[in-house]
Design a protein around this motif. Structure first.
Motif: not given
Length: 400
Positions: A335-350
């Motif tokens: 457990g000393l070393f690890g990794f992550v993969l991530f993705a996100n999406v945003t929707s906004i009004s304007g």
């Protein structure tokens, strides 16, 4: 954020007010962290035995220098404390984060974030206190401007949020809170004023100020035994906030925030991290006179953890929807070393966009180094990219 393990107890007749504790590692003998390495290098013997109720405080500390919004570099020291205020078999781990920073010129910050579980999880106290001198960039409202069309602004900011919630049933908590956002000496550092750039008249006067002071109704569902590095469980937060002028607010306005998180383990091995974590939130305000800097914005959600791979405050509007998924896995068996993969999406009004009519993507990967296995605290190094932007994010603990 797991580093402690409580065995999941399944009772045929569970009392109605007993919270179910999700599996967390208490035996960390097979794990290794930077503290173990430091003891080995300097020949320091580990302490013998373990206190029975787990009231020991587990500290993690990380000093570093990084580039900051608005330009330049700042020295940051991040300290995380994980501790128990009751028996670890029926009380979740509390945490306090203190992350002061300065560039020794015109920028500084003194933020303290806390999430405290009282004995037997009967009460939870959620706090956020900050004093900031905080220059950064803005891009107007919605998708009003492209990535390179931005202005710099500066202001002094005081935040005081304190919420106290009582357990109602199982993992459900309800309570009230007081929320204060006070910004003063708000000014554009570019040739164009904030009001002219955004076309928004509230809270954008040059050298002006804004106050939002009010009460909030808070509902939480939380079965995470460790919020520093969640090992399993679910989390949901519903907050309705009112900011009346008779409590000192510049304008009378309200907001609604709803967030849901799910942590799904892909292995039964209690000593290995292999998980998919998903979160999403919807944040909106009511009334047309909300101060500009109080509008829903990336990275200014209640946990300041959104928008990896995008610039701070990149999208701002009266309504914001955010969805993020992350895959977490250990690289080494200890457990000393690890990794992550991530993705996100945003929707906004304007002005030129509608909620759910536009999507803005951020993605990336990160490395994890176990700093303190007792609290599950990782050093998190993330690299994120989006259209027109790429950058690193460094901190203690998982992003969500």
């Amino acid at each position: 954020m797991a580093s402690l393990t409580v065995v999941l107890r399944v009772n045929a007749q569970r009392p109605v007010n007993e919270i179910e504790i999700t599996p967390v590692r208490s035996d960390t003998s097979e794990q290794r962290d930077l503290i173990d390495i430091g003891r080995q290098v300097f020949g320091i013997a580990p302490p013998q035995g373990q206190d029975s109720i787990g009231k020991k405080v587990y500290f993690s500390f990380l000093p570093f220098s990084t580039s900051v919004p608005g330009g330049g570099y700042a020295l940051i020291t991040s300290t995380t404390a994980g501790f128990y205020l009751g028996d670890r078999e029926d009380t979740h781990m509390s945490r306090v984060n203190f992350t002061p920073y300065t560039n020794f010129k015109q920028r500084f910050g003194l933020p303290i974030r806390s999430y405290i579980w009282l004995k037997e999880n009967k009460w939870v106290i959620d706090g956020d206190i900050r004093l900031l001198k905080f220059p950064h960039e803005i891009w107007g409202l919605g998708k009003q401007y492209g990535h390179n069309d931005k202005i710099n602004l500066d202001y002094t900011y005081v935040r005081f949020y304190q919420h106290v919630l009582k357990r109602i049933d199982g993992g459900f908590f309800m309570g009230l809170g007081y929320d204060l956002d006070y910004r003063t000496d708000i000014r554009s550092k570019s040739e164009i004023s904030i009001a002219d750039f955004t076309g928004y008249p509230y809270g954008t006067a040059q050298n002006g100020s804004s106050i939002s002071s009010g009460l909030s109704l808070n509902l939480i569902f939380d079965t995470r035994a460790n919020s520093i590095n969640t090992w399993d469980g679910n989390f949901a937060n519903l907050q309705f906030r009112v900011n009346p002028t008779f409590m000192g607010s510049t304008e009378n306005w309200q907001s609604l925030y709803l967030e849901v998180r799910r942590y799904h383990r892909l292995t039964d091995n209690p000593n290995q991290q292999n998980m998919i974590a998903v979160r999403n939130f919807f944040w909106t305000v009511f009334n047309t006179k909300v101060p500009y800097l109080d509008l829903p914005t990336l990275n200014w959600d209640p946990y300041n953890s959104s928008g990896r791979g995008l610039p701070l405050s990149r999208y701002r509007g009266k309504s914001l929807f955010y969805l993020e998924s992350e895959y977490r896995r250990d690289i080494t068996r200890n457990g000393l070393f690890g990794f992550v993969l991530f993705a996100n999406v945003t929707s906004i009004s304007g002005p030129n966009t509608h909620l759910f009519g536009n999507w803005n993507v951020g993605t990336g990967a990160g490395a994890r180094i176990k700093f303190n296995k007792k609290s599950g605290t990782n050093i998190a190094i993330d690299y994120g990219v989006s259209k027109g932007y790429r950058g690193f994010r460094l901190g203690l603990g998982e992003v969500f």
